[in-house]
Design a protein around this motif. Structure first.
Motif, mmCIF file in Angstrom:
data_model
loop_
_atom_site.group_PDB
_atom_site.id
_atom_site.type_symbol
_atom_site.label_atom_id
_atom_site.label_comp_id
_atom_site.label_asym_id
_atom_site.label_seq_id
_atom_site.Cartn_x
_atom_site.Cartn_y
_atom_site.Cartn_z
ATOM 1 N N PRO A 134 0.791 -1.238 0.000
ATOM 2 C CA PRO A 134 0.000 0.000 0.000
ATOM 3 C C PRO A 134 0.826 1.292 0.000
ATOM 4 C CG PRO A 134 -0.827 -1.520 1.662
ATOM 5 C CD PRO A 134 0.460 -2.091 1.137
ATOM 6 N N ILE A 135 2.091 1.222 0.434
ATOM 7 C CA ILE A 135 2.900 2.440 0.480
ATOM 8 C C ILE A 135 4.049 2.420 -0.530
ATOM 9 C CG2 ILE A 135 2.297 2.894 2.886
ATOM 10 C CD1 ILE A 135 5.140 1.890 3.634
ATOM 11 N N ASP A 185 2.249 8.171 1.340
ATOM 12 C CA ASP A 185 1.353 8.319 2.493
ATOM 13 C C ASP A 185 -0.016 7.815 2.040
ATOM 14 O OD1 ASP A 185 -0.336 9.038 4.526
ATOM 15 O OD2 ASP A 185 0.156 11.173 4.491
ATOM 16 N N ALA A 186 -0.242 6.522 2.184
ATOM 17 C CA ALA A 186 -1.460 5.881 1.676
ATOM 18 C C ALA A 186 -2.702 6.266 2.465
ATOM 19 C CB ALA A 186 -1.291 4.359 1.700
ATOM 20 N N ASN A 211 -2.864 15.251 4.464
ATOM 21 C CA ASN A 211 -3.966 15.948 3.773
ATOM 22 C C ASN A 211 -3.573 16.492 2.405
ATOM 23 O OD1 ASN A 211 -5.925 15.595 5.863
ATOM 24 N ND2 ASN A 211 -4.817 17.148 7.040
ATOM 25 N N ALA A 212 -2.837 15.708 1.653
ATOM 26 C CA ALA A 212 -2.455 16.107 0.300
ATOM 27 C C ALA A 212 -3.536 15.757 -0.718
ATOM 28 C CB ALA A 212 -1.141 15.439 -0.103
ATOM 29 N N GLY A 213 -4.523 14.993 -0.309
ATOM 30 C CA GLY A 213 -5.602 14.620 -1.212
ATOM 31 C C GLY A 213 -5.106 13.753 -2.349
ATOM 32 N N GLY A 266 -1.298 13.425 -3.553
ATOM 33 C CA GLY A 266 -0.392 12.451 -2.958
ATOM 34 C C GLY A 266 0.810 13.078 -2.283
ATOM 35 N N GLU A 267 1.095 12.618 -1.070
ATOM 36 C CA GLU A 267 2.329 13.010 -0.402
ATOM 37 C C GLU A 267 3.265 11.821 -0.463
ATOM 38 O OE1 GLU A 267 4.111 15.021 3.649
ATOM 39 O OE2 GLU A 267 2.047 14.296 3.670
#
Length: 190
Positions: free
Chosen positions: A36-37, A143-144, A149-151, A154-155
């Motif tokens: 997932p990451i 950051d899955a 809070n990058a929406g 994606g961060e």
């Protein structure tokens, strides 16, 4: 080769000696990164990322707090924890990072230059830029949980530091008319 988008003054910054830092192993064992990451499909996949911030880091690199504070043991500890694959522990560590923990081992980046622009505001006496970065997939994680809070932008968190050789381009003209936050119609008008 570093690409400059126009003229730029590069100011010297006082950071730890980066010769040893650049040689440090800031890569994960890709096979042990939980799916997932994970970024990319194999360790050598190059991922293009963006980071907004102050100008002048292209010669020294962008350092995590742990790197700035000379804490390689913390970087190694978090690296091993992520490679163990416990998603609850990983999520907790990402939460510590997004809360600006003083020993965070990550450098925050994004896949979206528009989000990077938010962290590189333009205006009077602002000396910010957007860095275009290329890192191997085994150097970063997603950051899955959207902890930062990058929406959908994606961060992406890079382990330890972004090396000078990984900074591939720098936005030079970062004023209001050249903002990534402006949208254009199909005729190019703002």
């Amino acid at each position: 080769m570093l690409i400059y988008f126009g003229d730029m003054d590069v100011s010297e910054i006082d950071l730890p000696d980066t010769e040893d830092i650049v040689r440090a192993d800031y890569s994960f064992d890709y096979a042990r990164i939980p799916q997932p990451i994970r970024m990319g499909t194999k360790p050598g996949d190059m991922i293009t990322l963006f980071k907004g911030g102050k100008r002048g880091f292209e010669n020294k690199g962008l350092l995590s707090y742990a790197t700035q504070n000379g804490n390689p043991a913390e970087i190694e500890r978090i690296k091993r924890m992520i490679e163990r694959g416990n998603l609850d522990e990983i999520r907790h560590e990402l939460d510590r990072h997004t809360s600006a923990h003083p020993d965070s081992v990550f450098v925050s980046t994004t896949l979206n230059p528009q989000l990077a622009q938010v962290f590189a505001p333009s205006g009077y006496k602002c000396d910010n830029t957007i860095y275009r970065i290329e890192v191997a997939a085994d150097r970063c994680i997603l950051d899955a949980w959207d902890t930062g809070n990058a929406g959908r932008s994606g961060e992406i968190l890079v382990l330890g530091m972004v090396r000078p050789s990984e900074i591939r381009a720098i936005k030079i003209t970062n004023d209001s008319r050249h903002s990534e936050l402006l949208t254009r119609d199909y005729h190019g008008a703002i």
